[in-house]
Write a protein that holds these residues in place. Structure first.
Motif, short mmCIF file in Angstrom:
data_model
loop_
_atom_site.label_atom_id
_atom_site.label_comp_id
_atom_site.label_asym_id
_atom_site.label_seq_id
_atom_site.Cartn_x
_atom_site.Cartn_y
_atom_site.Cartn_z
N ALA A 1 -11.83 8.69 -1.77
CA ALA A 1 -11.39 8.36 -0.45
C ALA A 1 -11.21 7.11 -0.85
N SER A 2 -9.79 6.14 -1.38
CA SER A 2 -9.42 4.80 -0.92
C SER A 2 -9.35 4.42 0.34
N VAL A 3 -10.55 3.80 0.84
CA VAL A 3 -10.23 2.74 2.52
C VAL A 3 -11.11 1.66 1.71
N THR A 4 -9.45 0.82 0.93
CA THR A 4 -9.66 -0.95 0.31
C THR A 4 -9.02 -1.93 1.20
N ALA A 5 -8.87 -2.11 2.84
CA ALA A 5 -8.31 -2.25 3.18
C ALA A 5 -7.83 -4.01 2.02
N GLY A 6 -6.52 -4.85 1.57
CA GLY A 6 -6.99 -5.31 1.15
C GLY A 6 -6.47 -5.56 0.26
N HIS A 7 -6.00 -4.41 -0.63
CA HIS A 7 -6.62 -3.78 -2.31
C HIS A 7 -6.20 -2.34 -2.03
N THR A 8 -5.41 -1.98 -1.27
CA THR A 8 -4.74 -0.01 -1.17
C THR A 8 -3.76 -0.01 -2.53
N SER A 9 -3.03 -1.35 -2.72
CA SER A 9 -1.86 -0.43 -3.45
C SER A 9 -2.71 -0.93 -5.18
N VAL A 10 -3.75 -2.08 -5.16
CA VAL A 10 -4.26 -1.75 -6.22
C VAL A 10 -4.44 -1.04 -6.95
N ILE A 11 -5.80 0.42 -5.48
CA ILE A 11 -6.68 1.30 -5.98
C ILE A 11 -4.76 2.03 -6.63
N ALA A 12 -3.90 2.28 -5.94
CA ALA A 12 -3.12 3.08 -5.66
C ALA A 12 -2.34 2.93 -7.05
N ALA A 13 -2.25 1.77 -7.47
CA ALA A 13 -1.28 1.54 -8.37
C ALA A 13 -2.53 2.53 -10.27
N MET A 14 -3.58 2.65 -10.20
CA MET A 14 -4.12 3.18 -10.44
C MET A 14 -4.54 4.99 -11.04
#
Lengths: 123, 416
Positions: free
Chosen positions: B234-247
Motif C-alpha cells: 500500500a503506497s501512502v506517500t504524499a508528495g511522491h505518489t507518482s515516483v512510487i507508482a512509476a516503479m
C-alpha cells in the motif's frame, strides 16, 4: 523563485511567467476512434517526473509566447529552454542515487540530481 | 505497554522521569509480511493502525524513508474541517472528523484536538452565494455549518478587519464549529505507538527502491534495508505518489507542487479560531505554543524540492495583513515547504491498481491532514477486502476514465 530565460526575451523573473505544465503531449490525431481510457490518458495522466522534466512556460508579462524548458524537478535547476517545435535538447545530469534522490533519513535538504530517461517516471 | 496518564506523569516526575520507554520499537525488517505500507506519515500509520485493529492484520510493516513525523505530517498546518460541497467528499472528511473527536482517547495519546471552529470568508456576493450553497449542502450531509454575516464573523473572531474600505472587504463567512486544529506530531506518534503495541513493525530509515512484480502481482519490495516479501503493498506517500507508482510502470493523474507555510513568533492567545479565505488566499490559526500558523497556495510549477517562491509568501502576507492589521509588526520565525500531490479534481485517489496487490492512497492535494483517520480507515478496508467500501468507492482511479470526478476545486479546494 526562478530566473527563467525566455528564448525570445532573455532572462526574466519567474513572476513574469505562467506555468503551462507537461510538454510534448500530442493532441490525438484520430479523436473519433479513441476510447474513454485513451482520453483519460491524454487529458489526465502525467509523468510528474522527479528528475528531468519537459514542461511548458508562457511569458505572460512579456512576449506572451509559449516555449518549452527542461528542468530538474529534484533541484529546480533549469537545464535548457527551447522554442515550440524545436526538438528536445540533449542534457546530461547525474544518475539517481535513490528514488527519492536523498540519503535515507537525511530529510530533504540535500536533494540530489536524479536523471530520467525523459520517458521514464512514466513508462 | 504502560498507559499514559496524569498519575503516570506525576509518578515519573517523582522518579526523575527514569521510567519512560520509547513509544515504539526500533524494529528490524522481517523477510516477509502479510502487508506493507509505504510511508510512515499520518495516513500511512492510520492505515496500518486500522489494518491491525479492525482487520486483524498484525504481521505488517510500515516502511518510512526518513523518520516518523519528518515528512508532510510535520509540514502541514493541521486544519481540521469537513465542510466540503459534494456528498462523496463530505462522507470521507466527516468520517474523519468523527474519528478525530475520540482519537486522543483511543490512542491514549493527547493529540491536542481543539474544535475551535473554522471560518471560510466570503469577499463578494458571488462567493457569498456559493458559500451559502455549501452551508446548505453540508447540512443535508449532516456536517455542521452555518452562515455568518460580517458582524457574526467579527463576533466569533474579534481581531478580524471588517472595514468596508479594504480592497476585498469581508462580507460574511461560513462557520464549522466542530472544525479546528490538532497537534501533528502527537497524531503520528500516537498512531505509531499503538501500531507497535499491536505488533506492527515500524521501519524507519527504510527507503523503497523498487517494487517486484511477477505475473501482474506484487511479490515484494526492495528497500535500503533489503528485500521484503509481501503480497499486499500500500503506497501512502504524499508528495511522491507518482515516483512510487512509476516503479510498477503506472502513470497517475497527479502533479506534485511545493506548498509553503510559515509560523510567527509566539504570542499570547489572540486568535480564537481558524480563518480561511479563498479569494485573498490565506489561512491562519494560532497554535497552542502561541505561534500563528499561516498558509496559502501552491507554486504553479511541478517540483519536489520542498522550496517555494517568495512571491507566494508576499502575496499571502499581504492578504493576512489586510484581514488582520493587528499582526503588522509580527516577525516570522520559520518558513518551509512541503510537496503536495494534486489531482485534477482536487480529490484524492484511494484505489486498487492494475497491479494485483498494489494499492494507492494519495493525491490529497493541499488538504490531506484533516482526512488522516478517515483516509486510513477507508484504505485499510480496501486493502483487507480488496474492494473499496462505500466511502472509498468514489475515489478510485476509474473515475478519470468514466468521468465521475469529484470536482472539489471550485467548491473547496483552493484553500485547505
Amino acid at each position: 523563485m526562478f530566473v527563467i530565460t525566455c528564448p525570445y526575451c532573455g532572462a526574466r523573473d519567474q513572476t513574469e511567467f505562467a506555468y503551462a505544465h507537461e510538454a510534448h503531449i500530442a493532441r490525438p490525431t484520430d479523436p473519433e476512434s479513441m476510447s474513454d481510457a485513451d482520453w483519460a490518458e491524454f487529458v489526465f495522466m502525467r509523468k510528474n517526473t522527479k528528475g528531468i522534466y519537459a514542461e511548458r512556460w508562457m511569458h505572460a508579462a512579456g512576449c506572451r509566447k509559449f516555449f518549452n524548458a527542461l528542468r530538474n524537478t529534484a533541484t529546480d535547476e533549469f537545464l535548457a529552454v527551447y522554442r515550440i517545435g524545436e526538438p528536445m535538447p540533449e542534457v546530461s545530469a547525474e544518475g539517481p542515487a535513490t528514488p527519492c534522490g536523498e540519503q535515507p533519513g537525511s530529510g530533504n535538504d540535500a536533494v540530489k540530481i536524479m536523471a530520467d530517461d525523459s520517458g521514464g517516471g512514466g513508462r | 505497554m504502560a498507559r499514559y496518564s496524569a498519575f503516570r506523569l506525576f509518578r515519573e516526575g517523582l522518579r526523575g522521569n527514569s521510567g519512560w520507554r520509547p513509544a515504539w520499537r526500533a524494529a528490524e525488517p522481517k523477510p516477509a509480511y502479510d502487508a506493507v505500507v509505504i510511508g510512515g506519515g499520518g495516513h500511512g500509520l492510520a492505515t496500518a493502525y486500522y489494518l491491525a485493529k479492525l482487520h486483524g492484520l498484525t504481521n505488517i510493516a510500515v516502511v518510512e524513508k526518513g523518520w516518523i513525523g519528518g515528512g508532510n505530517a510535520g509540514r502541514n498546518t493541521t486544519i481540521i474541517r469537513s465542510n466540503y460541497l459534494y456528498d462523496e467528499s463530505a462522507a470521507i472528511y466527516n468520517h474523519a472528523l468523527t474519528l478525530w473527536k475520540t482519537l486522543g482517547r483511543e490512542l491514549n495519546f493527547n493529540i491536542m484536538m481543539s474544535h475551535r471552529g473554522v471560518i471560510n470568508l466570503a469577499h463578494d456576493e458571488g462567493e457569498a452565494r456559493q458559500l451559502k450553497r455549501r452551508v446548505e449542502a453540508n447540512r443535508l450531509n449532516g456536517v455542521d455549518a452555518e452562515w455568518l454575516d460580517e458582524h457574526g464573523v467579527k463576533e466569533f473572531c474579534p481581531i478580524i478587519n471588517i472595514s468596508r474600505d479594504i480592497r476585498y472587504p469581508v462580507i460574511g463567512g461560513t462557520l464549522q464549529r466542530s472544525g479546528g486544529v490538532n497537534r501533528h506530531d502527537a497524531v503520528v506518534w500516537g498512531y505509531a505507538r499503538k501500531c507497535d503495541e499491536m505488533g506492527v513493525d515500524i521501519l524507519q530509515n527504510c527507503e523503497v527502491t523498487g517494487i517486484r512484480v511477477e505475473a501482474g502481482a506484487v511479490i515484494g519490495i526492495d528497500t535500503s534495508r533489503g528485500f521484503i516479501k509481501t503480497p499486499k503493498l500500500a503506497s501512502v506517500t504524499a508528495g511522491h505518489t507518482s515516483v512510487i507508482a512509476a516503479m510498477v510502470g503506472l502513470r497517475l493523474p497527479i502533479e506534485s507542487h511545493p506548498l509553503q507555510a510559515l509560523v510567527s513568533e509566539p504570542l499570547k492567545p489572540i486568535h480564537p479560531c481558524v480563518v480561511m479565505s479563498n479569494a485573498v488566499h490565506v489561512y491562519c490559526s494560532q497554535s497552542d505554543k502561541g505561534e500563528l500558523v499561516i498558509g496559502a497556495g501552491i507554486d504553479a510549477h511541478v517540483s519536489y524540492t520542498q522550496r517555494g517562491s517568495i512571491d507566494i509568501i508576499e502575496h499571502q502576507m499581504g492578504s493576512l495583513l489586510e484581514l488582520f492589521p493587528i499582526f503588522s509588526r509580527l516577525r516570522l520565525m520559520r518558513q518551509w515547504g512541503g510537496i503536495v500531490d494534486v489531482c485534477p479534481d482536487a480529490s484524492p485517489i484511494i484505489s486498487k491498481t492494475p497491479v494485483k496487490g498494489f494499492y494507492i492512497n494519495g493525491g490529497w492535494g493541499t488538504g490531506g491532514w484533516k482526512a488522516t483517520p478517515g483516509s486510513g480507515h477507508a484504505f485499510a478496508d480496501l486493502i483487507a477486502n480488496d474492494e473499496p467500501n462505500a466511502i472509498a468507492a468514489p475515489f478510485t482511479m476509474e473515475r478519470f476514465v468514466t468521468g465521475n470526478l469529484v470536482a472539489e476545486h471550485g467548491a473547496a479546494a483552493v484553500a485547505h
